[in-house]
Motif scaffolding. Sequence first.
Motif, PDB file in Angstrom:
ATOM      1  N   UNK A  37      10.535  -9.950  22.177  1.00 34.87           N
ATOM      2  CA  UNK A  37      10.293  -9.703  23.609  1.00 34.87           C
ATOM      3  C   UNK A  37       9.193  -8.654  23.762  1.00 34.87           C
ATOM      4  N   UNK A  38       9.267  -7.608  22.949  1.00 32.76           N
ATOM      5  CA  UNK A  38       8.289  -6.528  23.061  1.00 32.76           C
ATOM      6  C   UNK A  38       6.905  -6.988  22.597  1.00 32.76           C
ATOM      7  N   UNK A  39       6.837  -7.631  21.443  1.00 30.76           N
ATOM      8  CA  UNK A  39       5.513  -7.987  20.903  1.00 30.76           C
ATOM      9  C   UNK A  39       4.840  -9.087  21.726  1.00 30.76           C
ATOM     10  N   UNK A  40       5.626 -10.003  22.303  1.00 31.91           N
ATOM     11  CA  UNK A  40       5.003 -11.086  23.062  1.00 31.91           C
ATOM     12  C   UNK A  40       4.901 -10.760  24.548  1.00 31.91           C
ATOM     13  N   UNK A  41       5.613  -9.725  24.994  1.00 26.82           N
ATOM     14  CA  UNK A  41       5.617  -9.434  26.426  1.00 26.82           C
ATOM     15  C   UNK A  41       6.306 -10.515  27.236  1.00 26.82           C
ATOM     16  N   UNK A  42       7.306 -11.159  26.634  1.00 30.48           N
ATOM     17  CA  UNK A  42       7.982 -12.278  27.300  1.00 30.48           C
ATOM     18  C   UNK A  42       8.720 -11.798  28.544  1.00 30.48           C
ATOM     19  N   UNK A  43       8.755 -12.655  29.560  1.00 35.24           N
ATOM     20  CA  UNK A  43       9.477 -12.342  30.799  1.00 35.24           C
ATOM     21  C   UNK A  43      10.791 -13.077  30.883  1.00 35.24           C
ATOM     22  N   UNK A  44      10.998 -14.039  29.995  1.00 33.70           N
ATOM     23  CA  UNK A  44      12.240 -14.806  30.052  1.00 33.70           C
ATOM     24  C   UNK A  44      12.731 -15.193  28.676  1.00 33.70           C
ATOM     25  N   UNK A  45      14.053 -15.294  28.539  1.00 33.62           N
ATOM     26  CA  UNK A  45      14.659 -15.732  27.281  1.00 33.62           C
ATOM     27  C   UNK A  45      15.620 -16.864  27.603  1.00 33.62           C
ATOM     28  N   UNK A  46      15.455 -17.990  26.916  1.00 35.48           N
ATOM     29  CA  UNK A  46      16.368 -19.113  27.130  1.00 35.48           C
ATOM     30  C   UNK A  46      17.160 -19.338  25.848  1.00 35.48           C
ATOM     31  N   UNK A  47      18.480 -19.333  25.968  1.00 33.92           N
ATOM     32  CA  UNK A  47      19.349 -19.547  24.814  1.00 33.92           C
ATOM     33  C   UNK A  47      20.028 -20.895  24.980  1.00 33.92           C
ATOM     34  N   UNK A  48      19.705 -21.812  24.084  1.00 33.01           N
ATOM     35  CA  UNK A  48      20.283 -23.154  24.142  1.00 33.01           C
ATOM     36  C   UNK A  48      21.539 -23.209  23.285  1.00 33.01           C
ATOM     37  N   UNK A  49      22.671 -23.599  23.902  1.00 37.93           N
ATOM     38  CA  UNK A  49      23.922 -23.669  23.136  1.00 37.93           C
ATOM     39  C   UNK A  49      24.470 -25.093  23.123  1.00 37.93           C
ATOM     40  N   UNK A  50      23.544 -26.067  23.187  1.00 39.04           N
ATOM     41  CA  UNK A  50      23.963 -27.476  23.140  1.00 39.04           C
ATOM     42  C   UNK A  50      24.830 -27.760  21.925  1.00 39.04           C
ATOM     43  N   UNK A  51      24.463 -27.140  20.793  1.00 39.21           N
ATOM     44  CA  UNK A  51      25.148 -27.457  19.536  1.00 39.21           C
ATOM     45  C   UNK A  51      26.428 -26.662  19.357  1.00 39.21           C
ATOM     46  N   UNK A  52      26.681 -25.728  20.259  1.00 37.13           N
ATOM     47  CA  UNK A  52      27.847 -24.867  20.094  1.00 37.13           C
ATOM     48  C   UNK A  52      29.077 -25.553  20.678  1.00 37.13           C
ATOM     49  N   UNK A  53      30.045 -25.833  19.803  1.00 41.88           N
ATOM     50  CA  UNK A  53      31.231 -26.565  20.254  1.00 41.88           C
ATOM     51  C   UNK A  53      32.369 -25.643  20.624  1.00 41.88           C
ATOM     52  N   UNK A  54      32.367 -24.473  20.037  1.00 36.46           N
ATOM     53  CA  UNK A  54      33.453 -23.523  20.301  1.00 36.46           C
ATOM     54  C   UNK A  54      32.859 -22.166  20.658  1.00 36.46           C
ATOM     55  N   UNK A  55      33.189 -21.675  21.839  1.00 36.83           N
ATOM     56  CA  UNK A  55      32.759 -20.335  22.215  1.00 36.83           C
ATOM     57  C   UNK A  55      33.971 -19.425  22.259  1.00 36.83           C
ATOM     58  N   UNK A  56      33.959 -18.394  21.488  1.00 38.57           N
ATOM     59  CA  UNK A  56      35.043 -17.419  21.536  1.00 38.57           C
ATOM     60  C   UNK A  56      34.499 -16.122  22.123  1.00 38.57           C
ATOM     61  N   UNK A  57      35.335 -15.088  22.134  1.00 40.36           N
ATOM     62  CA  UNK A  57      34.907 -13.838  22.755  1.00 40.36           C
ATOM     63  C   UNK A  57      33.724 -13.229  21.998  1.00 40.36           C
ATOM     64  N   UNK A  58      33.626 -13.538  20.695  1.00 36.58           N
ATOM     65  CA  UNK A  58      32.527 -13.015  19.887  1.00 36.58           C
ATOM     66  C   UNK A  58      31.177 -13.547  20.379  1.00 36.58           C
ATOM     67  N   UNK A  59      31.123 -14.857  20.550  1.00 33.96           N
ATOM     68  CA  UNK A  59      29.883 -15.472  21.046  1.00 33.96           C
ATOM     69  C   UNK A  59      29.617 -15.032  22.485  1.00 33.96           C
ATOM     70  N   UNK A  60      30.677 -14.990  23.279  1.00 35.74           N
ATOM     71  CA  UNK A  60      30.522 -14.575  24.663  1.00 35.74           C
ATOM     72  C   UNK A  60      29.929 -13.180  24.766  1.00 35.74           C
ATOM     73  N   UNK A  61      30.428 -12.274  23.905  1.00 33.43           N
ATOM     74  CA  UNK A  61      29.921 -10.906  23.929  1.00 33.43           C
ATOM     75  C   UNK A  61      28.461 -10.874  23.471  1.00 33.43           C
ATOM     76  N   UNK A  62      28.141 -11.709  22.461  1.00 33.00           N
ATOM     77  CA  UNK A  62      26.755 -11.765  21.987  1.00 33.00           C
ATOM     78  C   UNK A  62      25.812 -12.176  23.121  1.00 33.00           C
ATOM     79  N   UNK A  63      26.206 -13.188  23.885  1.00 39.32           N
ATOM     80  CA  UNK A  63      25.344 -13.651  24.978  1.00 39.32           C
ATOM     81  C   UNK A  63      25.158 -12.541  26.015  1.00 39.32           C
ATOM     82  N   UNK A  64      26.254 -11.859  26.343  1.00 40.13           N
ATOM     83  CA  UNK A  64      26.151 -10.769  27.311  1.00 40.13           C
ATOM     84  C   UNK A  64      25.267  -9.646  26.781  1.00 40.13           C
TER      85      UNK A  64
END
Lengths: 121, 121
Positions: A37-64
Amino acid sequence: MDRVPILKLGDILIISIQIDLDDQSVLALQEDLADAVVTTGARGVIIDITAVEIVDSFIGRMLSTIAAMSRMLDAQTVVVGMRPAVAITLVELGLSLGGVQTALNLEKGIARLDHVRGATP
Amino acid sequence: MDRVPILKLGDILIISIQIDLDDQSVLALQEDLADAVVTTGARGVIIDITAVEIVDSFIGRMLSTIAAMSRMLDAQTVVVGMRPAVAITLVELGLSLGGVQTALNLEKGIARLDHVRGATP
């Protein structure tokens, strides 16, 4: 192959989560992403979780955490590609993904980022 | 998480290879991709191999097969994000990735697809 690649498209970074993430790889991803983000000066981040079949609190916390971290660096985060079953599980677990925006797919995620930036130039 | 997700962006499909592919997952990917090209009417396929540290003849053949298959369905394939070490290995192995176009990164891959379509409307 234990690092998640970060693709750049204009001022948007795209991450597609495909591997089972453990503590180490989550930390590596967060560091790589903050650097990117810093080196590219990006204004947006898109996280694709199409392949994620199970979301637990660990993944949820990571996204937050990624969303909060990106916000500090002046980038919006949008999570795309959530499966219906994952949405159901998240609600049942009481995980609200605080501070994380979602969109149905990559195109709608990019449109949402454009909209956000249009509204707050 | 053993299926590679296929992202759609306009008339381009984007695949990011992150997992170690075996025979089964390669076949699944080829089928999913062919289906996606047909259902979306995509004109271009971008395969990101940033995360791929080792390319052997198996992966090389997969890339060539996907390119040939997409061409049958009227879509161009561009492989992006190849690491320098992978390029060296490919040449040393005598693998030429026949019929596969390459570009340095996602943005250049998309630019190349636009260029190809501009030249042959």
